[in-house]
Motif scaffolding. Structure first.
Motif, PDB file in Angstrom:
ATOM      1  N   ALA A 151       0.799  -1.159  -0.020  1.00 44.34           N
ATOM      2  CA  ALA A 151       0.102  -0.006   0.097  1.00 44.34           C
ATOM      3  C   ALA A 151       0.882   1.299   0.016  1.00 44.34           C
ATOM      4  N   ALA A 152       2.135   1.337   0.686  1.00 41.56           N
ATOM      5  CA  ALA A 152       2.846   2.290   0.748  1.00 41.56           C
ATOM      6  C   ALA A 152       3.551   2.669  -0.465  1.00 41.56           C
ATOM      7  N   ALA A 153       3.917   1.602  -1.011  1.00 34.09           N
ATOM      8  CA  ALA A 153       4.569   1.642  -2.600  1.00 34.09           C
ATOM      9  C   ALA A 153       3.582   2.315  -3.816  1.00 34.09           C
ATOM     10  N   LEU A 154       2.236   1.547  -3.541  1.00 33.26           N
ATOM     11  CA  LEU A 154       1.291   2.077  -4.472  1.00 33.26           C
ATOM     12  C   LEU A 154       0.978   3.675  -4.165  1.00 33.26           C
ATOM     13  N   ALA A 155       0.832   3.971  -2.968  1.00 30.36           N
ATOM     14  CA  ALA A 155       0.837   5.394  -2.459  1.00 30.36           C
ATOM     15  C   ALA A 155       1.918   6.420  -3.338  1.00 30.36           C
ATOM     16  N   LEU A 156       3.007   5.670  -3.059  1.00 30.91           N
ATOM     17  CA  LEU A 156       4.217   6.401  -3.456  1.00 30.91           C
ATOM     18  C   LEU A 156       4.045   6.876  -5.244  1.00 30.91           C
ATOM     19  N   LEU A 157       3.691   5.381  -5.687  1.00 39.37           N
ATOM     20  CA  LEU A 157       3.461   5.462  -7.210  1.00 39.37           C
ATOM     21  C   LEU A 157       2.432   6.403  -7.703  1.00 39.37           C
ATOM     22  N   ALA A 158       1.270   6.359  -6.926  1.00 33.57           N
ATOM     23  CA  ALA A 158       0.444   7.428  -7.124  1.00 33.57           C
ATOM     24  C   ALA A 158       0.564   8.940  -6.748  1.00 33.57           C
ATOM     25  N   MET A 159       1.476   9.117  -5.959  1.00 35.64           N
ATOM     26  CA  MET A 159       2.032  10.606  -5.811  1.00 35.64           C
ATOM     27  C   MET A 159       2.600  10.947  -7.051  1.00 35.64           C
ATOM     28  N   TRP A 169      -6.902   5.026  -8.124  1.00 37.43           N
ATOM     29  CA  TRP A 169      -7.900   3.777  -7.772  1.00 37.43           C
ATOM     30  C   TRP A 169      -7.353   2.434  -6.980  1.00 37.43           C
ATOM     31  N   ILE A 170      -6.262   2.061  -7.844  1.00 35.45           N
ATOM     32  CA  ILE A 170      -5.626   0.874  -7.387  1.00 35.45           C
ATOM     33  C   ILE A 170      -5.064   1.170  -6.016  1.00 35.45           C
ATOM     34  N   PHE A 171      -4.366   2.095  -5.569  1.00 35.69           N
ATOM     35  CA  PHE A 171      -3.839   2.240  -4.322  1.00 35.69           C
ATOM     36  C   PHE A 171      -4.973   2.406  -3.377  1.00 35.69           C
ATOM     37  N   ASN A 172      -6.020   3.266  -3.624  1.00 34.65           N
ATOM     38  CA  ASN A 172      -7.006   3.341  -2.520  1.00 34.65           C
ATOM     39  C   ASN A 172      -8.056   1.994  -2.440  1.00 34.65           C
ATOM     40  N   VAL A 173      -8.153   1.253  -3.537  1.00 33.65           N
ATOM     41  CA  VAL A 173      -8.828  -0.159  -3.351  1.00 33.65           C
ATOM     42  C   VAL A 173      -8.045  -0.872  -2.457  1.00 33.65           C
ATOM     43  N   TRP A 174      -6.815  -1.198  -2.789  1.00 36.57           N
ATOM     44  CA  TRP A 174      -5.667  -2.024  -2.185  1.00 36.57           C
ATOM     45  C   TRP A 174      -5.576  -1.647  -0.807  1.00 36.57           C
ATOM     46  N   GLY A 175      -5.448  -0.335  -0.589  1.00 35.32           N
ATOM     47  CA  GLY A 175      -5.316   0.003   1.033  1.00 35.32           C
ATOM     48  C   GLY A 175      -6.479   0.014   1.732  1.00 35.32           C
ATOM     49  N   THR A 176      -7.494   0.289   1.254  1.00 36.90           N
ATOM     50  CA  THR A 176      -8.737   0.128   1.921  1.00 36.90           C
ATOM     51  C   THR A 176      -9.145  -1.501   2.111  1.00 36.90           C
ATOM     52  N   LEU A 177      -9.172  -2.292   1.326  1.00 40.02           N
ATOM     53  CA  LEU A 177      -9.215  -3.682   1.367  1.00 40.02           C
ATOM     54  C   LEU A 177      -8.049  -4.347   2.523  1.00 40.02           C
ATOM     55  N   GLY A 178      -6.867  -3.775   2.203  1.00 43.59           N
ATOM     56  CA  GLY A 178      -5.850  -4.181   3.237  1.00 43.59           C
ATOM     57  C   GLY A 178      -6.208  -3.984   4.663  1.00 43.59           C
ATOM     58  N   LEU A 179      -6.759  -2.829   4.955  1.00 47.90           N
ATOM     59  CA  LEU A 179      -7.150  -2.400   6.281  1.00 47.90           C
ATOM     60  C   LEU A 179      -8.347  -3.248   6.714  1.00 47.90           C
ATOM     61  N   LEU A 180      -9.160  -3.422   5.877  1.00 49.46           N
ATOM     62  CA  LEU A 180     -10.493  -4.107   6.369  1.00 49.46           C
ATOM     63  C   LEU A 180     -10.293  -5.473   6.613  1.00 49.46           C
ATOM     64  N   ASN A 181      -9.414  -6.003   5.864  1.00 42.49           N
ATOM     65  CA  ASN A 181      -8.774  -7.462   6.058  1.00 42.49           C
ATOM     66  C   ASN A 181      -7.667  -7.726   7.190  1.00 42.49           C
ATOM     67  N   ALA A 182      -7.180  -6.586   7.652  1.00 42.89           N
ATOM     68  CA  ALA A 182      -6.362  -6.638   8.786  1.00 42.89           C
ATOM     69  C   ALA A 182      -7.346  -6.422  10.127  1.00 42.89           C
ATOM     70  N   TYR A 183      -8.450  -5.852  10.096  1.00 47.76           N
ATOM     71  CA  TYR A 183      -9.314  -5.600  11.307  1.00 47.76           C
ATOM     72  C   TYR A 183     -10.062  -6.924  11.223  1.00 47.76           C
ATOM     73  N   TYR A 184     -10.286  -7.558  10.145  1.00 48.66           N
ATOM     74  CA  TYR A 184     -11.082  -8.907  10.295  1.00 48.66           C
ATOM     75  C   TYR A 184     -10.378  -9.821  10.848  1.00 48.66           C
ATOM     76  N   MET A 185      -9.230  -9.899  10.233  1.00 47.75           N
ATOM     77  CA  MET A 185      -8.260 -10.990  11.063  1.00 47.75           C
ATOM     78  C   MET A 185      -8.007 -10.898  12.302  1.00 47.75           C
ATOM     79  N   GLY A 186      -7.654  -9.276  12.865  1.00 41.91           N
ATOM     80  CA  GLY A 186      -7.541  -8.902  14.215  1.00 41.91           C
ATOM     81  C   GLY A 186      -8.773  -9.584  15.142  1.00 41.91           C
ATOM     82  N   VAL A 187      -9.824  -9.313  14.578  1.00 41.17           N
ATOM     83  CA  VAL A 187     -11.098  -9.840  15.476  1.00 41.17           C
ATOM     84  C   VAL A 187     -11.071 -11.290  15.428  1.00 41.17           C
ATOM     85  N   LYS A 188     -10.621 -12.029  14.516  1.00 44.02           N
ATOM     86  CA  LYS A 188     -10.455 -13.423  14.877  1.00 44.02           C
ATOM     87  C   LYS A 188      -9.298 -13.824  15.620  1.00 44.02           C
ATOM     88  N   ILE A 189      -8.400 -13.067  15.824  1.00 46.66           N
ATOM     89  CA  ILE A 189      -7.465 -13.274  16.733  1.00 46.66           C
ATOM     90  C   ILE A 189      -7.943 -13.088  18.208  1.00 46.66           C
TER      91      ILE A 189
END
Length: 180
Positions: A82-90, A105-125
């Protein structure tokens, strides 16, 4: 409530979301609306260029040794991408490359889904204590990031509708006075 439910942590995350949204609505969004589209998107992408912080979940001693290596790896590598995609977008926005909007669009969709996935996985932990020193990431940093992702989507949607309305091109910045 399940025994793993941690009310103070949940309230902390909820408070961070609420505060992030209020600050965004009162201070950030009005300033972004007054900026040319490319500049506003570049500013928001800059904030996400620091997403390499998620790599800390893979640092020995930063988190509990009992934290799932699968969780740490997905969060760490996902945030680095996500950081690399943000730098490319910048970069694409700065140089007004034709791929700038698709990169956003790619950076934003990837970044959003990554954060939502991390919360989902964190809740499972189920135990935020396993995050160790990294507790501030889901409790403070992720709500800020998700609110900024929403603002990127709003700018992209507003720009697309404005473009359809007045026939403007993605290559030209939006007139700041017209965006109000």
């Amino acid at each position: 409530m399940p025994p793993s439910f941690n009310l103070p942590f949940v309230l902390s995350v909820a408070g961070a979301f609420l505060t992030s949204a209020v600050v965004a609505v009162i201070y950030v969004w009005p300033a972004l609306r007054a900026m040319p589209r490319y500049d506003a998107l570049r500013l928001l992408a800059t904030f996400h260029a620091f997403r390499f912080l998620g790599m800390n979940f893979m640092v020995t001693g930063f988190v509990s040794p009992q934290l799932s290596a699968d969780f740490a790896g997905q969060v760490g590598w996902g945030d680095l991408i996500a950081a690399a995609l943000a730098l490319l977008a910048m970069t694409a926005l700065s140089w007004r490359w034709s791929i700038a909007m698709p990169m956003v669009w790619i950076f934003n969709v990837w970044g959003t889904l990554g954060l939502l996935n991390a919360y989902y996985m964190g809740v499972k932990i189920g135990d935020p204590g396993l995050f160790g020193a990294g507790i501030y990431i889901p409790a403070l940093y992720v709500p800020l990031l998700l609110v900024s992702h929403v603002m990127v989507f709003m700018i992209l949607a507003r720009s697309a509708s404005a473009e359809a309305r007045d026939g403007s091109s993605d290559a030209a910045p939006v007139n700041p006075s017209a965006a109000r």
